[in-house]
Design a protein around this motif. Structure first.
Motif, PDB file in Angstrom:
ATOM      1  N   ALA A 131      11.749   1.409 -23.704  1.00  0.00           N
ATOM      2  CA  ALA A 131      12.669   2.543 -23.762  1.00  0.00           C
ATOM      3  C   ALA A 131      12.003   3.743 -23.103  1.00  0.00           C
ATOM      4  N   VAL A 132      12.834   4.686 -22.736  1.00  0.00           N
ATOM      5  CA  VAL A 132      12.289   5.912 -22.167  1.00  0.00           C
ATOM      6  C   VAL A 132      13.140   7.081 -22.654  1.00  0.00           C
ATOM      7  N   THR A 133      12.462   8.167 -22.989  1.00  0.00           N
ATOM      8  CA  THR A 133      13.143   9.365 -23.465  1.00  0.00           C
ATOM      9  C   THR A 133      12.873  10.515 -22.497  1.00  0.00           C
ATOM     10  N   GLY A 134      13.910  11.216 -22.140  1.00  0.00           N
ATOM     11  CA  GLY A 134      13.722  12.350 -21.253  1.00  0.00           C
ATOM     12  C   GLY A 134      15.036  12.789 -20.644  1.00  0.00           C
ATOM     13  N   ASP A 135      14.945  13.692 -19.704  1.00  0.00           N
ATOM     14  CA  ASP A 135      16.117  14.144 -18.954  1.00  0.00           C
ATOM     15  C   ASP A 135      16.289  13.244 -17.748  1.00  0.00           C
ATOM     16  N   GLN A 136      17.493  12.720 -17.622  1.00  0.00           N
ATOM     17  CA  GLN A 136      17.777  11.786 -16.538  1.00  0.00           C
ATOM     18  C   GLN A 136      18.825  12.391 -15.600  1.00  0.00           C
ATOM     19  N   TYR A 137      18.597  12.249 -14.325  1.00  0.00           N
ATOM     20  CA  TYR A 137      19.539  12.763 -13.338  1.00  0.00           C
ATOM     21  C   TYR A 137      19.818  11.684 -12.304  1.00  0.00           C
ATOM     22  N   ARG A 138      21.106  11.445 -12.076  1.00  0.00           N
ATOM     23  CA  ARG A 138      21.510  10.475 -11.061  1.00  0.00           C
ATOM     24  C   ARG A 138      22.432  11.165 -10.063  1.00  0.00           C
ATOM     25  N   ASP A 139      22.252  10.859  -8.818  1.00  0.00           N
ATOM     26  CA  ASP A 139      23.081  11.487  -7.797  1.00  0.00           C
ATOM     27  C   ASP A 139      23.403  10.459  -6.716  1.00  0.00           C
ATOM     28  N   LEU A 140      24.621  10.501  -6.263  1.00  0.00           N
ATOM     29  CA  LEU A 140      25.076   9.588  -5.217  1.00  0.00           C
ATOM     30  C   LEU A 140      25.792  10.400  -4.142  1.00  0.00           C
TER      31      LEU A 140
ATOM     32  N   THR B 135      15.466  21.023 -12.968  1.00  0.00           N
ATOM     33  CA  THR B 135      14.818  22.117 -12.246  1.00  0.00           C
ATOM     34  C   THR B 135      13.607  22.701 -12.970  1.00  0.00           C
ATOM     35  N   SER B 136      13.539  22.572 -14.292  1.00  0.00           N
ATOM     36  CA  SER B 136      12.429  23.228 -14.994  1.00  0.00           C
ATOM     37  C   SER B 136      11.372  22.214 -15.416  1.00  0.00           C
ATOM     38  N   THR B 137      10.177  22.702 -15.631  1.00  0.00           N
ATOM     39  CA  THR B 137       9.081  21.799 -15.972  1.00  0.00           C
ATOM     40  C   THR B 137       9.295  21.123 -17.322  1.00  0.00           C
ATOM     41  N   THR B 138       9.934  21.821 -18.253  1.00  0.00           N
ATOM     42  CA  THR B 138      10.171  21.196 -19.563  1.00  0.00           C
ATOM     43  C   THR B 138      11.109  19.993 -19.438  1.00  0.00           C
ATOM     44  N   GLN B 139      11.976  20.025 -18.436  1.00  0.00           N
ATOM     45  CA  GLN B 139      12.902  18.903 -18.241  1.00  0.00           C
ATOM     46  C   GLN B 139      12.216  17.712 -17.581  1.00  0.00           C
ATOM     47  N   LEU B 140      10.978  17.900 -17.172  1.00  0.00           N
ATOM     48  CA  LEU B 140      10.258  16.814 -16.508  1.00  0.00           C
ATOM     49  C   LEU B 140       9.443  15.977 -17.485  1.00  0.00           C
ATOM     50  N   ALA B 141       9.456  16.355 -18.764  1.00  0.00           N
ATOM     51  CA  ALA B 141       8.711  15.574 -19.761  1.00  0.00           C
ATOM     52  C   ALA B 141       9.455  14.282 -20.065  1.00  0.00           C
ATOM     53  N   SER B 142       8.700  13.234 -20.284  1.00  0.00           N
ATOM     54  CA  SER B 142       9.325  11.962 -20.646  1.00  0.00           C
ATOM     55  C   SER B 142       8.362  11.135 -21.485  1.00  0.00           C
ATOM     56  N   VAL B 143       8.936  10.261 -22.277  1.00  0.00           N
ATOM     57  CA  VAL B 143       8.146   9.334 -23.091  1.00  0.00           C
ATOM     58  C   VAL B 143       8.641   7.929 -22.792  1.00  0.00           C
ATOM     59  N   THR B 144       7.756   7.108 -22.280  1.00  0.00           N
ATOM     60  CA  THR B 144       8.114   5.729 -21.922  1.00  0.00           C
ATOM     61  C   THR B 144       7.350   4.764 -22.814  1.00  0.00           C
ATOM     62  N   THR B 145       8.036   3.796 -23.350  1.00  0.00           N
ATOM     63  CA  THR B 145       7.366   2.750 -24.129  1.00  0.00           C
ATOM     64  C   THR B 145       7.725   1.390 -23.564  1.00  0.00           C
ATOM     65  N   LEU B 146       6.755   0.520 -23.520  1.00  0.00           N
ATOM     66  CA  LEU B 146       6.943  -0.860 -23.081  1.00  0.00           C
ATOM     67  C   LEU B 146       6.496  -1.773 -24.203  1.00  0.00           C
ATOM     68  N   VAL B 147       7.137  -2.899 -24.338  1.00  0.00           N
ATOM     69  CA  VAL B 147       6.802  -3.778 -25.454  1.00  0.00           C
ATOM     70  C   VAL B 147       6.918  -5.238 -25.048  1.00  0.00           C
ATOM     71  N   ASP B 148       6.042  -6.031 -25.626  1.00  0.00           N
ATOM     72  CA  ASP B 148       6.145  -7.484 -25.566  1.00  0.00           C
ATOM     73  C   ASP B 148       6.481  -7.927 -26.983  1.00  0.00           C
ATOM     74  N   SER B 149       7.781  -8.160 -27.215  1.00  0.00           N
ATOM     75  CA  SER B 149       8.263  -8.374 -28.587  1.00  0.00           C
ATOM     76  C   SER B 149       8.143  -9.820 -29.049  1.00  0.00           C
ATOM     77  N   GLN B 150       7.183 -10.521 -28.539  1.00  0.00           N
ATOM     78  CA  GLN B 150       7.073 -11.922 -28.942  1.00  0.00           C
ATOM     79  C   GLN B 150       6.250 -12.049 -30.230  1.00  0.00           C
ATOM     80  N   THR B 151       5.915 -13.280 -30.572  1.00  0.00           N
ATOM     81  CA  THR B 151       5.328 -13.565 -31.880  1.00  0.00           C
ATOM     82  C   THR B 151       4.086 -12.740 -32.171  1.00  0.00           C
ATOM     83  N   ALA B 152       3.250 -12.570 -31.172  1.00  0.00           N
ATOM     84  CA  ALA B 152       1.978 -11.878 -31.414  1.00  0.00           C
ATOM     85  C   ALA B 152       2.205 -10.487 -31.991  1.00  0.00           C
ATOM     86  N   LEU B 153       3.191  -9.769 -31.503  1.00  0.00           N
ATOM     87  CA  LEU B 153       3.458  -8.433 -32.023  1.00  0.00           C
ATOM     88  C   LEU B 153       4.113  -8.509 -33.392  1.00  0.00           C
ATOM     89  N   ARG B 154       5.016  -9.452 -33.540  1.00  0.00           N
ATOM     90  CA  ARG B 154       5.750  -9.541 -34.818  1.00  0.00           C
ATOM     91  C   ARG B 154       4.826  -9.883 -35.979  1.00  0.00           C
TER      92      ARG B 154
END
Lengths: 209, 202
Positions: free
Chosen positions: B89-98, A25-44
């Motif tokens: 990976a993802v970090t945050g508040d997660q909500y699931r509803d069914l 319900t609150s804006t602070t709960q809407l924050a998120s950090v997403t990371t994507l990775v290609d863990s193959q040789t080039a990154l390693r």
């Protein structure tokens, strides 16, 4: 009386159906950090990086920036600290030595979906470190198994591109790692973005050299 | 979608209201709790305390009834932290509803033929179920909505209370068909066990 009581009960039932208990319900709960990775040789095998000090700020026409260029230096410093802390070596003279990866940063104050934006060469083509042949008709290649994410309202996007292994036939620059720090833009969003950068590295232990 | 369902509910009431005055009809509004099985714990491993139903039973014969039921049960799960997936990976508040809304035609067989006595019964229902899967992480909100076929075997007890009122206690197992892939790459089935207590008119 009976139909009325039943009707009231059904209306209550319908009202209950329309809500989600315990939801975000609150804006602070809407924050998120997403990371994507290609863990193959080039990154390693990559261990050197270049970090241009310019952050591209993109917003919808007519929109007002919440995160402005005033904070660019601090954001860049935070990213640099994260990489150096993981044992990466920064290359500053790219004319003398080409790094393994380039880390590009953008602040997107609009709704987007995916991990790349189409106008990247217009924003970054000036950078002297691109190998000969790279150009505006190249696009970013998504990591293997990547799940596209939606970044809306405000996202600090950090991308790590493999400039040593561009695919000449498909004209794709491999995207090895990407981080999106997303949230509702408020007065405290800048501090949230800095915290989010730390979190992006924290949840990416494979970047450690 | 919810508003369309509300319209449907009101329509059912409008159609059913004249029948309420007839004899041999039991209607009940029920509060329902539920326990998840199968893939349902994806949306909440614990019991659900959010649920309700409305049902009507026409006592067509001394030992049998046919009827209809509409209701809902809701499961939800709230978590915070870092969630890993194959490409990151993802970090945050997660909500699931069914939310599951069964629309059933029901039938029951009663061990006792006297409607004034408490009557144990076995029965079940079949019909359609509207399933709404909801996922939110940060700003990202997604829905997957399906119409499923559903079978609902049940056991329970009907009882009479003061004049012209009565109630139903029922234990139902809801077994719907699979819903489309949403969280994950495969289809999922969301069965659950519900316990309902209702009061109404007879």
């Amino acid at each position: 009386m009976r139909p009325l009581a039943t009707l009231i009960a059904l209306v209550l039932l319908a009202a209950a159906m329309s809500c989600y208990p315990d939801q975000i319900t609150s804006t602070t709960q809407l924050a998120s950090v997403t990371t994507l990775v290609d863990s193959q040789t080039a990154l390693r095998t990559a261990h050197t990086f270049a970090l241009p000090d310019t952050i591209i700020h993109s917003r919808q026409p007519g929109g007002v920036s919440v995160i402005t260029h005033k904070g660019d230096a601090e954001i860049i410093a935070q990213i640099r600290a994260g990489l150096v802390g993981f044992g990466w070596q920064e290359i500053t003279d790219v004319a003398a030595r080409r790094p393994d990866v380039v880390v590009l940063t953008a602040v997107l104050e609009q709704t987007n979906t995916g991990v790349a934006y189409s106008d990247w060469w217009a924003n970054w083509g000036w950078w002297p470190g691109w190998p000969v042949g790279y150009g505006p008709d190249w696009a970013w290649a998504s990591p293997v198994n990547a799940i596209a994410f939606t970044y809306q309202t405000g996202t600090l996007l950090i991308t790590m591109l493999d400039i040593q292994h561009g695919n000449v036939s498909t004209r794709r620059v491999p995207l090895l790692w990407a981080a999106g720090v997303s949230g509702v833009l408020t007065a405290s969003s800048f501090n949230g973005a800095l915290t989010g950068i730390d979190q992006a590295f924290s949840q990416s232990p494979y970047l450690e050299r | 979608m919810i508003s369309r369902l509300l319209t449907s509910l009101v329509s059912v009431v409008a159609i059913a209201s004249p029948l309420v005055a007839q004899e041999k009809l039991l209607t009940a509004t029920e509060y329902s709790i539920a326990m998840p099985f199968g893939d349902t714990p994806t949306y909440g491993a614990g019991s659900s305390w959010t649920g309700a139903a409305w049902e009507a039973r026409w006592m067509s014969h001394p030992h049998t009834s046919i009827g209809t039921l509409i209701g809902f049960n809701e499961f939800h799960r709230r978590e915070s932290g870092t969630f890993n997936f194959p490409g990151g990976a993802v970090t945050g508040d997660q909500y699931r509803d069914l939310i599951m809304i069964p629309l059933l035609v029901t039938g029951a067989w009663y061990f006792n033929s006297n409607p004034d006595d408490p009557r144990w019964y076995v029965g079940g229902g079949g019909g359609l179920q509207y399933t709404d899967q909801y996922f939110q992480l940060g700003l990202d909100q997604r829905h997957q909505r399906n119409w499923n076929a559903v079978l609902v075997p049940e056991v329970g007890l009907t009882f009479s209370a003061w004049y012209a009122t009565g109630g139903i206690i029922s234990l139902r197992y809801h077994l719907p068909s699979e819903s489309a892939a949403f969280l994950g790459s495969s289809q999922r089935r969301f069965p659950y066990l519900s316990l309902s207590l209702g009061f109404g008119y007879r």
